[in-house]
Write a protein that holds these residues in place. Structure first.
Motif, PDB file in Angstrom:
ATOM      1  N   GLU A 172     -32.092 121.357   9.607  1.00 35.88           N
ATOM      2  CA  GLU A 172     -32.179 119.959   9.177  1.00 35.88           C
ATOM      3  C   GLU A 172     -32.978 119.792   7.884  1.00 35.88           C
ATOM      4  O   GLU A 172     -32.784 118.799   7.168  1.00 35.88           O
ATOM      5  CB  GLU A 172     -32.832 119.099  10.269  1.00 35.88           C
ATOM      6  CG  GLU A 172     -31.996 118.911  11.519  1.00 35.88           C
ATOM      7  CD  GLU A 172     -31.988 120.125  12.435  1.00 35.88           C
ATOM      8  OE1 GLU A 172     -30.943 120.384  13.067  1.00 35.88           O
ATOM      9  OE2 GLU A 172     -33.029 120.825  12.509  1.00 35.88           O
ATOM     10  N   LEU A 175     -31.480 120.848   2.296  1.00 36.49           N
ATOM     11  CA  LEU A 175     -30.377 120.026   1.786  1.00 36.49           C
ATOM     12  C   LEU A 175     -29.306 120.875   1.124  1.00 36.49           C
ATOM     13  O   LEU A 175     -28.108 120.600   1.270  1.00 36.49           O
ATOM     14  CB  LEU A 175     -30.913 118.996   0.792  1.00 36.49           C
ATOM     15  CG  LEU A 175     -31.789 117.887   1.371  1.00 36.49           C
ATOM     16  CD1 LEU A 175     -32.436 117.088   0.248  1.00 36.49           C
ATOM     17  CD2 LEU A 175     -30.962 116.974   2.266  1.00 36.49           C
ATOM     18  N   LYS A 194     -28.442 113.015   0.528  1.00 32.58           N
ATOM     19  CA  LYS A 194     -28.917 113.208   1.901  1.00 32.58           C
ATOM     20  C   LYS A 194     -27.780 113.518   2.872  1.00 32.58           C
ATOM     21  O   LYS A 194     -28.013 113.984   3.983  1.00 32.58           O
ATOM     22  CB  LYS A 194     -29.670 111.960   2.381  1.00 32.58           C
ATOM     23  CG  LYS A 194     -31.011 111.765   1.677  1.00 32.58           C
ATOM     24  CD  LYS A 194     -31.967 112.925   1.941  1.00 32.58           C
ATOM     25  CE  LYS A 194     -33.346 112.691   1.339  1.00 32.58           C
ATOM     26  NZ  LYS A 194     -33.392 112.865  -0.110  1.00 32.58           N
ATOM     27  N   LYS A 195     -26.526 113.246   2.479  1.00 31.16           N
ATOM     28  CA  LYS A 195     -25.400 113.642   3.314  1.00 31.16           C
ATOM     29  C   LYS A 195     -24.194 113.890   2.426  1.00 31.16           C
ATOM     30  O   LYS A 195     -24.131 113.411   1.286  1.00 31.16           O
ATOM     31  CB  LYS A 195     -25.090 112.576   4.363  1.00 31.16           C
ATOM     32  CG  LYS A 195     -24.680 111.222   3.808  1.00 31.16           C
ATOM     33  CD  LYS A 195     -24.403 110.251   4.941  1.00 31.16           C
ATOM     34  CE  LYS A 195     -23.973 108.885   4.406  1.00 31.16           C
ATOM     35  NZ  LYS A 195     -23.676 107.942   5.503  1.00 31.16           N
ATOM     36  N   SER A 196     -23.241 114.640   2.933  1.00 31.69           N
ATOM     37  CA  SER A 196     -22.040 114.954   2.172  1.00 31.69           C
ATOM     38  C   SER A 196     -20.906 115.273   3.135  1.00 31.69           C
ATOM     39  O   SER A 196     -21.125 115.883   4.186  1.00 31.69           O
ATOM     40  CB  SER A 196     -22.288 116.160   1.255  1.00 31.69           C
ATOM     41  OG  SER A 196     -21.072 116.598   0.669  1.00 31.69           O
ATOM     42  N   ALA A 197     -19.692 114.866   2.769  1.00 35.15           N
ATOM     43  CA  ALA A 197     -18.490 115.207   3.529  1.00 35.15           C
ATOM     44  C   ALA A 197     -17.555 116.057   2.671  1.00 35.15           C
ATOM     45  O   ALA A 197     -16.351 116.093   2.895  1.00 35.15           O
ATOM     46  CB  ALA A 197     -17.782 113.938   3.990  1.00 35.15           C
ATOM     47  N   ASP A 201     -19.375 123.325   5.223  1.00 42.17           N
ATOM     48  CA  ASP A 201     -20.839 123.237   5.150  1.00 42.17           C
ATOM     49  C   ASP A 201     -21.407 124.630   4.876  1.00 42.17           C
ATOM     50  O   ASP A 201     -21.854 125.336   5.777  1.00 42.17           O
ATOM     51  CB  ASP A 201     -21.392 122.667   6.455  1.00 42.17           C
ATOM     52  CG  ASP A 201     -22.853 122.257   6.336  1.00 42.17           C
ATOM     53  OD1 ASP A 201     -23.511 122.693   5.376  1.00 42.17           O
ATOM     54  OD2 ASP A 201     -23.332 121.507   7.198  1.00 42.17           O
ATOM     55  N   ARG A 204     -25.272 125.349   5.878  1.00 36.73           N
ATOM     56  CA  ARG A 204     -25.579 125.770   7.259  1.00 36.73           C
ATOM     57  C   ARG A 204     -24.988 127.124   7.588  1.00 36.73           C
ATOM     58  O   ARG A 204     -25.462 127.796   8.503  1.00 36.73           O
ATOM     59  CB  ARG A 204     -25.087 124.719   8.260  1.00 36.73           C
ATOM     60  CG  ARG A 204     -26.122 123.629   8.526  1.00 36.73           C
ATOM     61  CD  ARG A 204     -26.136 122.645   7.412  1.00 36.73           C
ATOM     62  NE  ARG A 204     -27.340 121.818   7.388  1.00 36.73           N
ATOM     63  CZ  ARG A 204     -27.634 121.034   6.369  1.00 36.73           C
ATOM     64  NH1 ARG A 204     -26.858 120.991   5.302  1.00 36.73           N
ATOM     65  NH2 ARG A 204     -28.727 120.314   6.382  1.00 36.73           N
ATOM     66  N   ARG A 222     -35.864 118.967   2.296  1.00 35.82           N
ATOM     67  CA  ARG A 222     -36.185 117.599   2.691  1.00 35.82           C
ATOM     68  C   ARG A 222     -37.683 117.522   3.028  1.00 35.82           C
ATOM     69  O   ARG A 222     -38.195 118.360   3.770  1.00 35.82           O
ATOM     70  CB  ARG A 222     -35.347 117.215   3.911  1.00 35.82           C
ATOM     71  CG  ARG A 222     -35.418 115.745   4.305  1.00 35.82           C
ATOM     72  CD  ARG A 222     -34.733 115.539   5.644  1.00 35.82           C
ATOM     73  NE  ARG A 222     -33.379 116.070   5.682  1.00 35.82           N
ATOM     74  CZ  ARG A 222     -32.285 115.375   5.365  1.00 35.82           C
ATOM     75  NH1 ARG A 222     -32.389 114.115   5.001  1.00 35.82           N
ATOM     76  NH2 ARG A 222     -31.093 115.930   5.429  1.00 35.82           N
TER      77      ARG A 222
END
Length: 477
Positions: A172, A175, A194-197, A201, A204, A222
Motif C-alpha cells: 500500500e 505508489l 494516488k490511483k490508476s486504472a 499493475d 505490485r 506514500r
C-alpha cells in the motif's frame, strides 16, 4: 523445510570470470572480491548456510545498475540485489555464485512532495534516515519492520511490521517504482497519482518479488501525517486465547488501533530479562493509538474495557513520549532478548499469518506443538493482522535437534495454510519457504513461473529462490 531442500544452482565458471573482468574494468575498487565482503553479502539472519557471491559491486545510479545487469545477462551469470542483509529466509544467498549488487550507495532522497504526501527515494535509503529527514515536514513513513532496513529491500520483500494494522504494508505504501529488467532496460511502473486504472499493475508485481524479476532503482512512497497525539501501553492477560479474543473484539469494533502486538509468556520473560523491566510474565498485548488528544484517550479507555471483559488488565497506558519509546524499544528488542533463554543457541525465526478469527487457535496449537517437541521457542505477533513469529532456539551442531526444528516449522507452515492463511506474512519466501508455496497457491505457482520465464528467461535474477526453490516445487514440474 530442510537443508537438503535448497535448490542447487549450477555455477557458470567461465561466465563469472568474464563478468568479474568486465566489472573490474568498469567499477575499479567498487568491485570487491575479498572473502570477508563476500561472506557478509551471503549473510542471512537464519540458520541456512552462507552461500557467497563471487564479487560485490557498489553502483551509484540507475545507469550503473544497467551496466551490471547487461554484463550478467550477456554471460548468464546470477545477480542478487542486496539492501542491508536483514532478510530471514536466505534471500541474499548466492547458491550459484555470481554478483551481489549492493545498493547502499544509492541512498539519496530525491524529492519530498509534502503537499501531495509522497516522496521519491533511491533504494539504499534506510527507513530511519527517511523519517529523520521528514520530521520537519510534519510527515512520516509508517512502515516499521523493526530493523532499520533499506526501502528497496523492504519493497522487494513486501515488508510490513508493527504499524501494518493501521497503515498497511509496502504494497500500500509504494505508489510506483523504477526498475532495471533482465534485458537491461529501465521500466517505470507508474506515476505519483494516488490511483490508476492504466494497464497491468507492474508496481505490485515487483513488490514482493524478492529480486527475482528486476532490480529496483527508485521508489515513490506514500507518506502520512505525524499524529497530533499518540498513546501506548501494555496489557497482561490470563491466557493467549483471552488476549487473542481481545484483539478480535478491538478490530471488529472498529477501534483505529495503530499497533497491537501479541507476546506470549516466555517472550515476556525474555523481554524483562533483556530490558530490565518488571512486566507481568504472562501473555501481553502492546498497543498504540494515533489521533487527537481526545481520541487517543477514548481509544485507550475502550480497549481497557474490552480487556477487562476477557479477564485482562490493568491496561497501563501513557502519552509520554519517553515512556512509549521505552515500551516499544523493549518490544523491538524481542528478537535479541530471546537469546537470553538459551545462551549460545542459534535462532531460526519464522512467521505465518492467518485470519484473525483463527489466531487464538493457531497460536495455541503452536505453543502445544513447541512443548511436545521439547523446543525453546518464544512467540511474538502483529496480532491485528493475524501474523505471528516464532524464534526457535537450537544447537546448530545437533542433527537430531535440527530435524526436530525443521519438522516443527513444516507443521507450523502447513497449520497456517490449512487455516486459510499463509506460510509467510512478512519474512518472504527466499530459500526457506519455497517448498511450501505450491501447497499454498497450487497452480498459481505455475503462473508465477511463466511470468519469471517471460521477464527473466535466462534466470539471472536471484536464482534458486521463491518459485524456483524447494523439493516439493521441483517434484511438481
Amino acid at each position: 523445510m530442510a537443508l537438503n531442500d535448497l535448490v542447487a544452482v549450477k555455477r557458470n565458471e567461465t561466465g563469472i570470470a568474464l563478468v568479474l573482468e568486465t566489472l573490474r574494468h568498469e567499477f575499479g575498487e567498487r568491485l570487491q572480491t575479498g572473502r570477508s565482503v563476500r561472506e557478509q553479502h551471503g549473510h542471512t539472519t537464519t540458520y541456512l548456510p552462507n552461500q557467497m557471491p563471487d564479487g560485490v559491486v557498489f553502483p551509484e545510479n540507475t545507469q550503473e545498475v544497467q551496466k551490471v545487469v547487461r554484463a550478467c545477462a550477456a554471460h548468464h551469470v546470477p545477480l542478487i540485489a542486496f539492501g542491508t542483509g536483514t532478510s530471514l529466509e536466505g534471500q541474499v544467498n548466492a547458491p550459484g555464485g555470481g554478483i551481489s549488487l549492493d545498493m547502499s550507495r544509492m541512498n539519496r532522497i530525491l524529492a519530498v512532495n509534502a503537499k501531495d504526501l509522497d516522496c521519491r527515494v533511491e533504494p539504499g535509503v534506510l527507513r530511519e534516515e527517511l523519517n529523520r529527514d521528514l520530521r520537519d515536514t510534519g510527515l512520516f513513513f509508517p512502515i516499521d519492520p523493526g530493523a532499520n532496513a533499506s526501502l528497496g529491500g523492504m519493497a522487494a520483500t513486501r515488508a510490513s511490521g508493527t504499524n501494518a494494522v493501521r497503515y498497511g504494508t509496502m504494497r500500500e505504501a509504494v505508489l510506483s517504482l523504477t526498475a532495471v529488467m533482465a534485458d537491461g532496460e529501465v521500466v517505470k511502473t507508474g506515476a505519483r497519482a494516488k490511483k490508476s486504472a492504466a494497464g497491468y499493475d507492474l508496481t505490485r508485481l515487483l513488490i514482493g518479488s524478492e529480486g527475482t524479476l528486476g532490480v529496483i532503482t527508485e521508489l515513490t512512497l506514500r507518506l502520512q501525517g505525524i499524529p497530533q497525539a499518540i498513546s501506548g501501553g501494555i496489557c497482561p492477560f490470563p491466557s493467549l486465547g483471552a488476549a487473542s479474543r481481545a484483539v478480535i473484539a478491538t478490530i471488529q469494533m472498529g477501534i483505529p488501533v495503530a499497533r497491537i502486538e501479541l507476546v506470549n509468556a516466555l517472550q515476556m520473560k525474555a523481554i524483562n530479562l533483556h530490558s530490565r523491566l518488571d512486566y507481568p510474565e504472562s501473555p501481553c498485548l502492546f498497543l498504540e493509538f494515533h489521533g487527537s488528544d481526545a481520541s487517543v484517550a477514548e481509544q485507550a479507555e475502550l480497549f481497557g474495557m474490552i480487556a477487562e471483559e476477557e479477564g485482562g488488565g490493568p491496561f497501563l497506558w501513557t502519552t509520554v513520549a519517553e515512556e512509549r519509546s521505552r515500551l516499544w524499544k523493549a518490544r523491538h528488542d524481542a528478537y535479541w532478548a530471546s537469546y537470553i533463554l538459551r545462551p549460545g543457541a542459534k535462532g531460526l525465526s519464522t512467521d505465518v499469518c492467518v485470519p484473525i478469527s483463527r489466531l487464538a487457535q493457531c497460536v495455541a496449537e503452536t505453543e502445544a506443538d513447541i512443548a511436545e517437541s521439547g523446543l525453546v521457542a518464544p512467540i511474538v505477533g502483529h496480532a491485528g493482522d493475524g501474523n505471528f513469529h516464532t524464534l526457535v532456539l537450537m544447537d546448530p551442531e545437533d542433527p537430531a535437534e535440527i530435524a526436530r526444528v525443521e519438522a516443527f516449522v513444516s507443521r507450523l507452515n502447513m497449520r497456517a495454510i490449512a487455516m486459510d492463511g499463509t506460510c509467510t506474512g512478512e519474512h518472504g519466501v527466499g530459500q526457506g519457504k519455497a517448498a511450501f508455496l505450491p501447497h499454498e497457491l497450487g497452480h498459481g505457482v505455475d503462473v508465477m513461473r511463466a511470468i519469471k520465464q517471460a521477464l527473466d528467461p535466462n534466470n539471472i535474477f536471484n536464482p534458486g529462490k521463491t518459485i524456483t526453490g524447494g523439493r516439493i516445487a521441483a517434484d511438481q514440474d
